[in-house]
Design an enzyme around this catalytic site. Structure first.
Site, PDB file in Angstrom:
ATOM      1  N   HIS A 118       0.870  -1.175   0.000  1.00 11.35           N
ATOM      2  CA  HIS A 118       0.000   0.000   0.000  1.00 11.35           C
ATOM      3  C   HIS A 118       0.910   1.229   0.000  1.00 11.35           C
ATOM      4  O   HIS A 118       2.114   1.126   0.242  1.00 11.35           O
ATOM      5  CB  HIS A 118      -0.961   0.013   1.185  1.00 11.35           C
ATOM      6  CG  HIS A 118      -0.319   0.093   2.525  1.00 11.35           C
ATOM      7  ND1 HIS A 118       0.465  -0.928   3.040  1.00 11.35           N
ATOM      8  CD2 HIS A 118      -0.327   1.066   3.477  1.00 11.35           C
ATOM      9  CE1 HIS A 118       0.901  -0.595   4.238  1.00 11.35           C
ATOM     10  NE2 HIS A 118       0.445   0.622   4.523  1.00 11.35           N
TER      11      HIS A 118
ATOM     12  N   HIS B 185       1.281   3.988   1.892  1.00  6.97           N
ATOM     13  CA  HIS B 185       1.678   4.789   3.046  1.00  6.97           C
ATOM     14  C   HIS B 185       3.182   5.046   2.983  1.00  6.97           C
ATOM     15  O   HIS B 185       3.944   4.218   2.475  1.00  6.97           O
ATOM     16  CB  HIS B 185       1.320   4.071   4.343  1.00  6.97           C
ATOM     17  CG  HIS B 185      -0.122   4.214   4.729  1.00  6.97           C
ATOM     18  ND1 HIS B 185      -0.709   3.478   5.724  1.00  6.97           N
ATOM     19  CD2 HIS B 185      -1.105   5.026   4.230  1.00  6.97           C
ATOM     20  CE1 HIS B 185      -1.983   3.828   5.843  1.00  6.97           C
ATOM     21  NE2 HIS B 185      -2.242   4.761   4.948  1.00  6.97           N
TER      22      HIS B 185
ATOM     23  N   ASP C 111       5.702   4.915   4.933  1.00  2.00           N
ATOM     24  CA  ASP C 111       6.696   3.995   5.492  1.00  2.00           C
ATOM     25  C   ASP C 111       6.844   2.714   4.676  1.00  2.00           C
ATOM     26  O   ASP C 111       7.655   1.850   5.019  1.00  2.00           O
ATOM     27  CB  ASP C 111       6.377   3.663   6.956  1.00  2.00           C
ATOM     28  CG  ASP C 111       4.977   3.136   7.184  1.00  2.00           C
ATOM     29  OD1 ASP C 111       4.065   3.530   6.448  1.00  2.00           O
ATOM     30  OD2 ASP C 111       4.792   2.331   8.119  1.00  2.00           O
ATOM     31  N   HIS C 112       6.095   2.614   3.581  1.00  2.00           N
ATOM     32  CA  HIS C 112       6.215   1.460   2.688  1.00  2.00           C
ATOM     33  C   HIS C 112       6.722   1.836   1.297  1.00  2.00           C
ATOM     34  O   HIS C 112       7.028   0.950   0.504  1.00  2.00           O
ATOM     35  CB  HIS C 112       4.866   0.745   2.576  1.00  2.00           C
ATOM     36  CG  HIS C 112       4.426   0.122   3.853  1.00  2.00           C
ATOM     37  ND1 HIS C 112       4.568  -1.218   4.132  1.00  2.00           N
ATOM     38  CD2 HIS C 112       3.871   0.672   4.964  1.00  2.00           C
ATOM     39  CE1 HIS C 112       4.107  -1.471   5.336  1.00  2.00           C
ATOM     40  NE2 HIS C 112       3.677  -0.329   5.868  1.00  2.00           N
TER      41      HIS C 112
END
Length: 220
Positions: A55, A57, A59-60
């Site tokens: 996904h 976000h 932090d990804h």
């Protein structure tokens, strides 16, 4: 057999997981510090065939920018595949001016996938399945198979859900998030507790826990 190495995985900081099958490597997510983690491993960047994004976000995905540009510096020529949940919001913007201020030396193909989509990368087969994280952000888990049927399941960020339980059942390795270290306070939170992840992980032959929560109070 597919080997799994969690390079780093802390909620709100970064998650990056390296899967290797013979001469081909695959990243699941590319959070902060991905490039540094791979350099520390003395990784052969030309062996990286693709990146699966669970996904979008920060932090990804925030490590993608440095990784893409570093491979340009290396003079990479090999095509790179980036897989993103449909509908894409941010990842494609990294490849466009003014963010991408110089042309890459290698082709990048971005494909959008959704629940039930199957595709092949090198000699491994990949199946995407929807998980339950946040309504505003399409979120996927991935099942990755080698030609002999060895199966690795990566949950992405999610609360317990039927799709994930189905995919984990009988898997050789389950890589499951456990953001909520304590008891669940509300069913609406799109993450798993450690006990929920451990219970689910018993359906697989091996469990790897990821996406632990940082103690933010120590940083304030």
């Amino acid at each position: 057999m597919i080997t799994v190495k969690v390079l780093y995985s802390i909620s709100g900081v970064g998650t990056q997981i390296l899967l290797s099958h013979k001469l081909d490597d695959l990243l699941v997510d590319s959070g902060d510090g991905t490039l540094r983690d791979l350099i520390k491993l003395k990784h052969n960047f030309n062996s990286l065939r693709g990146i699966l994004i669970t996904h979008e976000h920060f932090d990804h995905i925030c490590g993608l920018y440095a990784l893409l540009n570093f491979m340009r510096l290396l003079g990479r020529k090999r095509k790179l595949l980036i897989v993103v949940p449909k509908s894409i919001r941010h990842v494609h913007l990294l490849l466009k001016p003014p963010l991408m201020y110089r042309s890459l030396t290698y082709p990048v193909e971005i494909i959008e996938v959704t629940d039930g989509d199957r595709f092949r990368l090198g000699k491994v087969n990949i199946s995407a399945f929807s998980v339950e994280h946040e309504k505003d952000f399409p979120s996927l888990g991935y099942s990755i198979y080698d030609p002999e049927g060895f199966k690795v399941v990566v949950s992405g960020d999610t609360r317990p859900c039927e799709n994930l339980e189905r995919e984990v059942d009988g898997a050789d390795i389950a890589v499951l998030e456990c953001t909520l270290g304590k008891k669940r306070k509300t069913i609406t939170i799109g993450h798993m507790t450690r006990s929920e992840a451990e219970k689910l992980g018993r359906k697989a032959r091996k469990l790897i826990l990821i996406h632990r929560k940082m103690n933010y109070s120590k940083l304030r």
